[in-house]
Write a protein that holds these residues in place. Structure first.
Motif, mmCIF file in Angstrom:
data_model
loop_
_atom_site.group_PDB
_atom_site.id
_atom_site.type_symbol
_atom_site.label_atom_id
_atom_site.label_comp_id
_atom_site.label_asym_id
_atom_site.label_seq_id
_atom_site.Cartn_x
_atom_site.Cartn_y
_atom_site.Cartn_z
ATOM 1 N N VAL A 272 -3.697 5.227 -1.955
ATOM 2 C CA VAL A 272 -2.737 4.134 -2.109
ATOM 3 C C VAL A 272 -2.978 3.474 -3.460
ATOM 4 C CG1 VAL A 272 -2.448 3.707 0.361
ATOM 5 C CG2 VAL A 272 -4.272 2.540 -0.877
ATOM 6 N N PHE B 284 0.827 -1.204 0.000
ATOM 7 C CA PHE B 284 0.000 0.000 0.000
ATOM 8 C C PHE B 284 0.866 1.260 0.000
ATOM 9 C CE2 PHE B 284 -2.711 -3.309 1.786
ATOM 10 C CZ PHE B 284 -3.834 -3.178 0.985
ATOM 11 N N ASN C 260 1.907 4.958 -0.613
ATOM 12 C CA ASN C 260 1.080 6.159 -0.674
ATOM 13 C C ASN C 260 1.238 6.859 -2.012
ATOM 14 O OD1 ASN C 260 0.826 9.330 -0.097
ATOM 15 N ND2 ASN C 260 -0.565 8.180 1.222
ATOM 16 N N GLN C 261 0.113 7.354 -2.541
ATOM 17 C CA GLN C 261 0.098 8.047 -3.821
ATOM 18 C C GLN C 261 -0.387 9.489 -3.695
ATOM 19 O OE1 GLN C 261 1.298 6.376 -6.719
ATOM 20 N NE2 GLN C 261 1.937 5.065 -5.026
ATOM 21 N N GLY D 208 1.582 1.532 4.861
ATOM 22 C CA GLY D 208 2.617 1.644 3.854
ATOM 23 C C GLY D 208 3.845 2.413 4.287
#
Length: 745
Positions: A728, A269, A271-272, A339
């Protein structure tokens, strides 16, 4: 649940190459025979439990063999969208989620079933995690588009995918294959089969694969580099079958299947964006592609043991087929949801599933112009969450125990009558009745205090789903058809504890009504199929991830969208302009929108804090997930003699338009002009695969060099967001090269 044959491997060159590109539509059993004009391009199929030419089947179906899937660069079930327009195979965490013509599921976890049914060797596969395996030692795969409300009616509102493995052979057969590819990906599989006596045959297939995976752990010291593999992949399987001709009219096939798969890629997961302040800026993975951070060893392991027994009795009026299977699935998922290298939220979830199923089909073909199939099935499933652990800030916070049950009965018929020599009518129907049950407990770390009040409940769902088709033969190999069908996905319960027992109420079944018209034609060197369809979709089950206010963890929550509308056109064709060269193309034009879906809790954005917030949203009129307005594929295959052997060149290009991937949420009411803009979308992408293979003299040994994703396209295979950790997402596999060596006796 039903008898499927095999795709004949010795097709006419042109047809075989077309199949190699995954173009030709076929069904549960196919072979080539000489046509009336003496050519060998007829494909005989049994989609409706009787032998028919492909172009005579009034349905939209796509299929390919193991060899031809490999020729198109398809090595995993998640790659099927590269050869089948209108199809996407995606993930939600550890769970495989197919989409056909925009019909898919967003619910994932123990107790959930997809609304695109998957069958392996004729037996329904209830566990989405159990089909997350490589396509090795297969006989063929078929994709049925549209609701399968009659013959494949269990939770098949979108369609059905049939995976058939090799069966015992009457002659001694040995096949073996080994490959090596980027990311230290090693795969070996083999098949050995032959007769024990004139009436007894045995076949055993085995597979093994290991890979470092394509995600890397970032350096916890903050150097900006990576230190280790983030998601090692391991899988192995054994499939054994014994086939016995007990009498001249009775054949029994007993099977044992073992599958072990551990592919934790989609349990990463990273992070975005929109990360809250308590997450460290470094060294967590951030938005860097193919990078992850975790303070646990991520695992997504599933072990399946399955026993099956198929009996086929041939009578003077037709055939009686009996299918009985028992499956045990033991799975465990371990992942770090935040994450990062901080121990904020970790999950360790064991899950055990026990499934018994039985189906009996009676096929009658002795009543003049009438062909009739009648049958019934029984399904019993117990799914147990055996103490899932939630860790908050490094400490054990809770245990969750849940038991979900399903008992289903179904009876169905499918009758085809030749009104004239050219006009054929099919009528069918299926009645399904299913009882779902749930009980659960959620305890604190000491397992002495209930965090929520224990509760249990049950509900019964039933429906009748009809089917009708009318086919007219314009010429011996050209047909038009019109079809009407309905599909039904049973209702159920949220598989996570409710805040109070009063909130433990079932969500409704989803139903779909489909209308389709189609055209099919074929010659010895040319095939073309076209279908136009319209779906009226009600109460579709849409799942979103939400915060649990009791435990401060995350839960999946299902809402029923009141209505949706899907319509479009599928096209596919192949041609052999000269001997040895085959060209193909396919396209899907799709309009899939939520027609009415107000007051749904989604993940929005607060532009002041730049953080995610739970927001009451209206998704009415918005695009459905995994439903691009346009997708298509094209390919070419060429075969020519070289150095006393055979050179084979093939290439495949597939395109997918933009669409939401795993979550339809919009930016929300606080976002002003972007309030109705969907957040978690993939941009359009194009994938290119290519292969060069040479078969040595004697046709036993083949070496192939292959490449996938040549243009290094990047898109999300899992993409969403929460209020806890921001957005994510996990990307697809980057460009990969490899070599494959195959032996056939």
């Amino acid at each position: 649940m039903r008898a499927y044959g095999k795709l004949h491997s010795s097709c006419h060159t042109a047809l075989g190459l077309a199949l190699g590109l995954g173009l030709c539509a076929t069904s549960t059993q196919a072979q080539t025979v000489s046509g009336a004009d003496g050519n060998t391009s007829d494909i005989i199929v049994t989609a409706q439990r009787r032998a028919e030419r492909l172009e005579d089947v009034p349905a939209s179906i796509t299929a390919a063999t193991q060899e031809t899937l490999a020729a198109a660069g398809v090595t995993d079930i998640h790659d099927l969208d590269q050869i089948a327009p209108g199809v996407q195979i995606s993930y939600a965490g550890a769970y495989t989620q197919p989409s056909i013509r925009g019909v898919t599921t967003l619910t994932a976890g123990p107790g959930w079933e997809n609304n695109v049914a998957v069958y392996i060797d004729g037996f329904y596969s209830p566990a989405p995690v159990g089909v997350n395996v490589a396509l090795a030692n297969l006989q063929d795969i078929q994709i049925f588009k549209g609701p399968q409300g009659t013959l494949y009616g269990r939770n098949a509102t979108g369609g059905a995918i049939l995976i058939n493995t090799r069966g015992p052979t009457a002659e001694f057969t040995v096949n073996a294959e080994a490959s090596y590819a980027r990311f230290d990906d090693v795969a070996v599989n083999g098949f050995i089969s032959g007769p024990i006596s004139d009436t007894l045959r045995v076949g055993v297939a085995g597979t093994f694969r290991r890979s470092d995976g394509y995600y890397r752990q970032v350096d916890p010291a903050g150097s900006g580099g990576t230190v280790d593999d983030a998601a090692n992949i391991r899988s192995q399987s054994v499939r054994a079958k014994v086939e016995w001709d007990a009498t001249p009219d009775l054949t029994a096939t007993a099977g044992y299947n073992y599958v072990l798969v551990n592919d934790p890629t989609t349990l990463l997961f990273p992070n975005q964006g929109y990360a809250p302040a308590f997450l460290p800026a470094e060294p967590f993975a951030g938005r860097a592609p193919y990078r992850a951070s975790s303070n646990v060893d991520t695992s997504n392991e599933a072990r399946v043991h399955e026993g099956t027994l198929k009996l086929v009795y041939r009578t003077g009026f037709g055939n009686i087929a009996s299918y009985t299977g028992y499956q045990k699935l033991a799975a465990r998922t371990v992942y770090d949801f935040d994450g990062t290298y901080l121990p904020i939220l970790n999950i360790d979830g064991p899950n055990n599933k026990y499934t018994f199923q039985h189906t009996t089909d009676v096929t009658i073909d002795s009543i003049g112009r009438l062909n009739l199939v009648v049958g019934g099935s029984y399904y019993n499933d117990v799914d147990r969450n055996d103490g899932a652990k939630t860790f908050l800030n490094g400490s054990l916070a809770s245990f969750t125990y849940a038991r979900l049950t399903a008992k289903a009965w179904a009876a169905y018929f499918d009758a085809t009558y030749d009104l004239t020599d050219k006009l054929i009518l099919t009528l069918g129907g299926r009645y399904t009745r299913e009882r779902k049950g749930i009980s659960y407990r959620q305890l604190d770390a000491s397992q002495t205090i209930n965090l929520v009040e224990p509760a249990s409940s049950s509900a019964t769902f039933s429906d009748f789903t009809p089917r009708a088709t009318l086919r007219y033969e314009l010429s011996p190999r050209t047909n038009v058809y019109a079809a009407f069908s309905q599909g039904f996905r049973t209702g159920g319960f949220q598989p996570t504890p409710a805040a109070t027992p009063a909130l433990l109420v079932p969500f409704r079944p989803e139903k779909i009504t489909a209308y389709e018209v189609g055209f099919k034609t074929a010659t010895s060197t040319f095939r073309f199929d076209a279908a136009a369809f319209y779906y009226d979709y009600t109460d579709l089950q849409v799942g979103v991830t939400r915060a649990n206010p009791v435990t401060n963890s995350l839960i999946s929550f299902v809402s029923n969208a009141p209505s949706a509308e899907i319509y479009g056109v599928d096209l596919q064709g192949s041609v052999q302009p000269v001997n040895g060269l085959t060209l193909m193309a396919g396209a899907s034009f799709l309009h899939a929108r939520y027609k009415e879906f107000p007051n749904i809790t989604g993940v929005g954005v607060d532009p002041v804090t730049n953080l995610n917030v739970e927001d009451v949203q209206d998704w009415s009129g918005l695009q459905m997930t995994r439903a691009p307005d346009f997708s298509g594929n094209a390919g070419a295959s060429y075969e020519t003699p070289l150095a006393d052997g055979t050179l084979r060149l093939s290439g495949n290009v597939s395109y997918s338009g933009a669409s939401p991937q795993s979550n339809p949420s919009v930016f929300g009411s606080l976002a002003g002009a972007q309030a109705r803009v969907q957040r978690y979308r993939n941009d359009p992408y194009t994938l290119v695969n290519a292969q060069i293979g040479w078969t040595a003299p004697g046709d036993h040994l083949t070496v192939t060099v292959f490449a996938t994703n040549l243009t290094k396209e990047r898109y999300y295979i899992n993409y969403g967001g929460t209020t806890f950790f921001g957005d994510v997402g996990v990307f697809n596999q980057p460009r990969t090269f490899g070599v494959r060596l195959r032996y056939e006796n």
